[in-house]
Write a protein that holds these residues in place. Structure first.
Motif, mmCIF file in Angstrom:
data_model
loop_
_atom_site.group_PDB
_atom_site.id
_atom_site.type_symbol
_atom_site.label_atom_id
_atom_site.label_comp_id
_atom_site.label_asym_id
_atom_site.label_seq_id
_atom_site.Cartn_x
_atom_site.Cartn_y
_atom_site.Cartn_z
ATOM 1 N N GLY A 1 32.451 -35.318 -41.080
ATOM 2 C CA GLY A 1 32.002 -36.648 -41.806
ATOM 3 C C GLY A 1 30.473 -36.367 -42.086
ATOM 4 N N LEU B 1 35.142 -41.515 -49.502
ATOM 5 C CA LEU B 1 36.172 -42.625 -49.735
ATOM 6 C C LEU B 1 37.192 -42.307 -48.702
ATOM 7 C CD1 LEU B 1 36.804 -42.715 -53.491
ATOM 8 C CD2 LEU B 1 35.125 -44.132 -52.116
ATOM 9 N N ARG B 2 37.936 -41.081 -48.394
ATOM 10 C CA ARG B 2 39.007 -40.910 -47.605
ATOM 11 C C ARG B 2 38.390 -41.371 -46.139
ATOM 12 N NH1 ARG B 2 39.567 -35.746 -50.031
ATOM 13 N NH2 ARG B 2 41.107 -35.993 -51.865
ATOM 14 N N LEU B 3 37.237 -40.699 -45.810
ATOM 15 C CA LEU B 3 36.632 -41.025 -44.559
ATOM 16 C C LEU B 3 36.292 -42.563 -44.340
ATOM 17 C CD1 LEU B 3 34.844 -37.558 -43.753
ATOM 18 C CD2 LEU B 3 37.249 -38.184 -43.225
ATOM 19 N N HIS C 1 44.095 -42.997 -45.812
ATOM 20 C CA HIS C 1 43.515 -43.261 -47.028
ATOM 21 C C HIS C 1 44.559 -43.167 -48.293
ATOM 22 C CE1 HIS C 1 40.299 -44.063 -49.869
ATOM 23 N NE2 HIS C 1 40.753 -42.921 -50.803
ATOM 24 N N ALA C 2 45.290 -41.955 -48.211
ATOM 25 C CA ALA C 2 46.343 -41.764 -49.551
ATOM 26 C C ALA C 2 47.307 -42.719 -49.262
ATOM 27 C CB ALA C 2 46.954 -40.536 -49.195
ATOM 28 N N ALA D 1 42.774 -39.350 -41.096
ATOM 29 C CA ALA D 1 42.100 -40.385 -41.886
ATOM 30 C C ALA D 1 42.317 -40.003 -43.571
ATOM 31 C CB ALA D 1 40.358 -40.372 -41.903
ATOM 32 N N ALA D 2 42.545 -38.815 -43.916
ATOM 33 C CA ALA D 2 42.945 -38.410 -45.253
ATOM 34 C C ALA D 2 44.423 -39.082 -45.742
ATOM 35 C CB ALA D 2 42.877 -37.055 -45.659
ATOM 36 N N TRP E 1 41.292 -35.928 -36.572
ATOM 37 C CA TRP E 1 40.861 -37.192 -37.021
ATOM 38 C C TRP E 1 40.672 -37.356 -38.641
ATOM 39 C CZ3 TRP E 1 36.273 -38.329 -39.529
ATOM 40 C CH2 TRP E 1 35.338 -37.386 -39.601
ATOM 41 N N VAL E 2 40.120 -36.089 -39.006
ATOM 42 C CA VAL E 2 39.970 -35.984 -40.578
ATOM 43 C C VAL E 2 41.229 -35.978 -41.172
ATOM 44 C CG1 VAL E 2 39.186 -34.431 -42.325
ATOM 45 C CG2 VAL E 2 37.842 -34.422 -40.005
ATOM 46 N N GLU F 1 34.915 -37.899 -53.143
ATOM 47 C CA GLU F 1 36.492 -38.175 -52.721
ATOM 48 C C GLU F 1 36.609 -38.235 -51.133
ATOM 49 O OE1 GLU F 1 38.810 -36.617 -56.689
ATOM 50 O OE2 GLU F 1 38.670 -35.591 -54.926
ATOM 51 N N TRP F 2 35.985 -37.292 -50.397
ATOM 52 C CA TRP F 2 35.993 -37.262 -49.187
ATOM 53 C C TRP F 2 35.450 -38.305 -48.496
ATOM 54 C CZ3 TRP F 2 39.012 -35.826 -45.530
ATOM 55 C CH2 TRP F 2 39.732 -34.530 -45.898
ATOM 56 N N ARG G 1 32.407 -34.571 -57.141
ATOM 57 C CA ARG G 1 33.527 -35.042 -57.072
ATOM 58 C C ARG G 1 34.201 -34.915 -55.557
ATOM 59 N NH1 ARG G 1 37.845 -33.351 -61.562
ATOM 60 N NH2 ARG G 1 39.654 -33.050 -60.445
ATOM 61 N N TRP G 2 34.192 -33.714 -55.132
ATOM 62 C CA TRP G 2 34.677 -33.508 -54.063
ATOM 63 C C TRP G 2 34.291 -33.957 -53.022
ATOM 64 C CZ3 TRP G 2 33.274 -30.858 -49.497
ATOM 65 C CH2 TRP G 2 33.933 -30.301 -48.906
ATOM 66 N N GLU H 1 43.131 -30.546 -56.700
ATOM 67 C CA GLU H 1 41.891 -29.672 -56.323
ATOM 68 C C GLU H 1 42.084 -28.582 -55.489
ATOM 69 O OE1 GLU H 1 39.465 -33.117 -55.331
ATOM 70 O OE2 GLU H 1 39.652 -33.930 -57.350
#
Lengths: 313, 247, 122
Positions: free
Chosen positions: B93, B144-146, A302-303, A298-299, A294-295, B141-142, B137-138, C64
């Motif tokens: 998460g 936001l992605r999740l 999102h991209a 999701a990434a 799921w991770v 960003e995660w 930052r890292w 990154e």
């Protein structure tokens, strides 16, 4: 140009020590052998994180904890470099990982043994990484370019692994009675599995001949194993410990150490999946991958959204 | 005063160590190789911070004290880490969100400490701040992605938010030693909250349901959740089982 | 649908003349994140050099990830990433016509010219 000619040209390149690069013509068997070996090697790095990872939470000092974490993380990096090298041969990382999880692809059997005490962290660094390094130093000169380059990078990083392992044991060997016993016990348990890491005897290794001709490998299993025994038999003296082999002795005529017979039945049983931790190791890898699905999705989702937004803007 | 400085340093050190101990469980179990490596870099950063702080605390305490006696031989009630960092990893998460809340807090805190008159703390803060900026930052960003990824990832992050939010209040509630040192964290809340809120908003997550959330306190003064006992059992196993040995 | 670009397919060389596997082993859809090539400048004043590859969902994450994967030992001060599918490679089968014609132009090299030892600084 017929396949026959291409194969001849290919072998000429190998003989002249010209590296083979991803887009070059290569015999299908060469591609397959490399793909099998590199992906196995990658899997070994990744599965190899588990037995040592088992002691991260319990490392006995903050310094040891940091060292152990850095080392296990290096193994993730090495797995990554190797998967990338294998990907140049036309298989996706995901496919390789699926093959690992389905049991189709193999990894080094050594990681199917349990880590029972802290001393195992030292024994793994000294014996297991020591054995791996012999193989890896040889592989920095392997004929397939991306594999050779990955190995150069890995060997550079790996050089601290064996040293920290030996040093861990050295501290134990100078410590309390319990620490010394822990040290000897770990050596006893890891010695034979470490010797098995070099694979079956040359007379029984099916892949060796072509691998040597194509310079994927440059030394046989038995040559490397002997080199390892000669090295460790000397180093163990510095620890004041012994190797669990009554047949181990210096042979003046051969200028090598003689050593006892490996339990090949155990070796093949572990390869077949019957080692003490085969199931736990694969289960842990599958669990991480499945729970990460799921991770990853999701990434990516999102991209994709971000790209669409940028285009729309 | 000396005691307050020691307690405060231990509070910073314990918080960093316990977060490192939690995060380190991801090593070898991450969702994808690249991120397994990424979170482990953060783990190594915070453990490094903890070590610098413990070494300073050992110096303050004097005698035979070392970084390891402080980390390995103090009991549950002596540990001063905030409750947030001892919360379970949960899924990726929850780990991400815990990191995000804590790193954003550390950024404010360490920025304040760089101006502190205690030169050692100021130096540790200055060095750590670079690391912390990257962690912010890292982790953001995660978030936001999740939050803005798939419906599943969104739902999971909402759950993580509900789980962790009650532990964020403690960060800004001064303990005795903070008051004694004149280092009240309450003023840090404004910047922290505005960063957190804007990131969560961008991640399509709302704080509205949590505005009247009851905040849990206690970690900073040694009253922990049940989690900490188990963490220390693991962490301290070797030193407790084989007392007085070198490793 | 997610579209995975195999590294092997970068450039425009037909499979038939390369070491590529027949694409028949690609039955299941692959959901790997896209592949990126990483170039690192090891210190100011030096060129960026190809160091390897990795997977990432976008350029930012690729930078990154490259930082986390390839500069753990201070190997770099600057990173470039490019998605692998955008790299076009020359065809190794054409190496003869591409590179060998340069072999006999010995006069392009300074050692071609014999000068008396008395001539300094040249």
């Amino acid at each position: 140009m017929g396949t026959h000619n291409l194969e001849e040209l290919f072998q000429q390149k190998i003989d002249k020590e010209v590296k083979i690069e991803p887009k070059d013509w290569m015999p299908e068997a060469y591609r397959k052998t490399n793909l099998r070996q590199i992906s196995q090697h990658a899997h070994s790095e990744i599965v190899g994180m588990l037995p040592e990872g088992n002691w991260i939470s319990r490392a006995p000092s903050l310094k040891r904890k940091a060292i152990l974490i850095a080392k296990v993380q290096d193994e993730a990096g090495h797995g990554l470099y190797l998967y990338a090298a294998a990907e140049t041969l036309g298989q996706s990382r995901e496919q390789m990982i699926n093959d690992l999880h389905s049991g189709k692809a193999k990894y080094s059997s050594i990681f199917n043994y349990p880590t029972l005490t802290w001393a195992d962290m030292g024994a793994i660094g000294w014996l297991v990484d020591g054995a791996a390094i012999m193989n890896q130093v040889m592989l920095t000169r392997t004929s397939y370019g991306p594999y050779a380059r990955a190995m150069v990078r890995i060997c550079k990083e790996e050089s601290f692994h064996q040293r920290q392992g030996f040093e861990t044991l050295l501290v134990l060997s100078k410590g309390s009675k319990e620490q010394r016993a822990m040290c000897q016990d770990a050596i006893n348990r890891w010695w034979w599995p470490a010797l098995m890491m070099f694979g079956p005897r040359d007379s029984e290794s099916t892949n060796s001949d072509m691998s040597m001709k194509w310079k994927i490998k440059r030394k046989t299993n038995d040559e490397l194993r002997q080199q390892f025994v000669d090295m460790i038999a000397e180093q163990v003296k510095l620890l004041g410990m012994t190797l669990p082999d009554p047949a181990l002795r210096w042979n003046e005529a051969r200028k090598h150490y003689d050593f006892g017979e490996i339990n090949w039945d155990e070796f093949w049983q572990v390869v077949k999946g019957n080692g003490p931790c085969n199931k736990q190791r694969l289960d842990a890898r599958r669990k991480a991958w499945e729970e990460g699905a799921w991770v990853r999705e999701a990434a990516q989702a999102h991209a994709n959204k971000q790209r669409t937004r940028t285009k729309a803007a | 005063m000396q005691q307050a400085l020691l307690d405060y340093t231990l509070y910073l050190a314990d918080s960093a160590l316990i977060l490192g101990q939690r995060n380190s469980a991801w090593c070898g179990h991450g969702p994808v190789l690249e991120q397994d490596i990424a979170i482990t870099n953060i783990t190594l950063d915070v453990i490094g911070q903890a070590r610098s702080l413990y070494q300073y605390a050992a110096q303050l305490k004097g005698g035979e004290t070392t970084e390891d006696t402080l980390a390995y031989l103090r009991n549950e009630r002596d540990y001063k880490n905030c409750l947030l960092v001892e919360q379970p990893n949960g899924d990726w998460g929850q780990t991400i969100l815990r990191q995000f809340f804590f790193s954003c807090f550390q950024r404010e805190l360490y920025t304040q400490l760089t101006k502190e008159k205690d030169a050692t703390l100021a130096a540790i803060a200055t060095k750590s701040l670079k690391e912390v900026n990257y962690h912010c930052r890292w982790s953001s960003e995660w978030v936001l992605r999740l939050g803005d990824g798939t419906p599943e990832s969104h739902t999971r992050l909402v759950t993580a938010l509900e789980n962790l939010w009650p532990y964020t209040g403690e960060l800004f509630k001064a303990a005795d030693y903070e008051i004694a040192l004149g280092l009240d964290p309450a003023p840090l809340h404004k910047n922290w909250f505005s960063t957190v809120q804007s990131t969560l908003e961008e991640a399509t997550l709302s704080l509205a349901p949590l505005t009247s959330c009851y905040m849990q306190l206690g970690g900073k003064t040694g009253v922990h959740s049940e989690e900490l006992g188990y963490i220390l059992t693991d962490l301290q196993y070797m030193q407790r089982t084989y007392p007085g040995c070198d490793w | 649908m997610l579209h995975f670009i195999k590294k092997l397919y970068y450039g425009d060389i037909p499979d038939a003349s390369s070491g590529a596997a027949p694409s028949s082993n690609q039955q299941q859809p692959v959901t790997d994140w896209p592949l990126w090539e990483v170039f690192i400048r090891s210190k100011q004043g030096l060129d960026h050099k190809h160091v390897g590859s990795l997977h990432a969902t976008d350029a930012q994450m690729a930078i990154e990830n490259a930082r986390d994967v390839y500069t753990r030992r201070q190997e770099g001060v600057s990173i470039w990433v490019v998605e692998s599918k955008y790299i076009t490679a020359s065809n190794p089968a054409e190496a003869g016509e591409l590179y060998e014609p340069a072999a006999d132009k010995v006069y392009r090299h300074p050692t071609f010219y014999d000068l008396p030892d008395e001539v300094k600084h040249m």
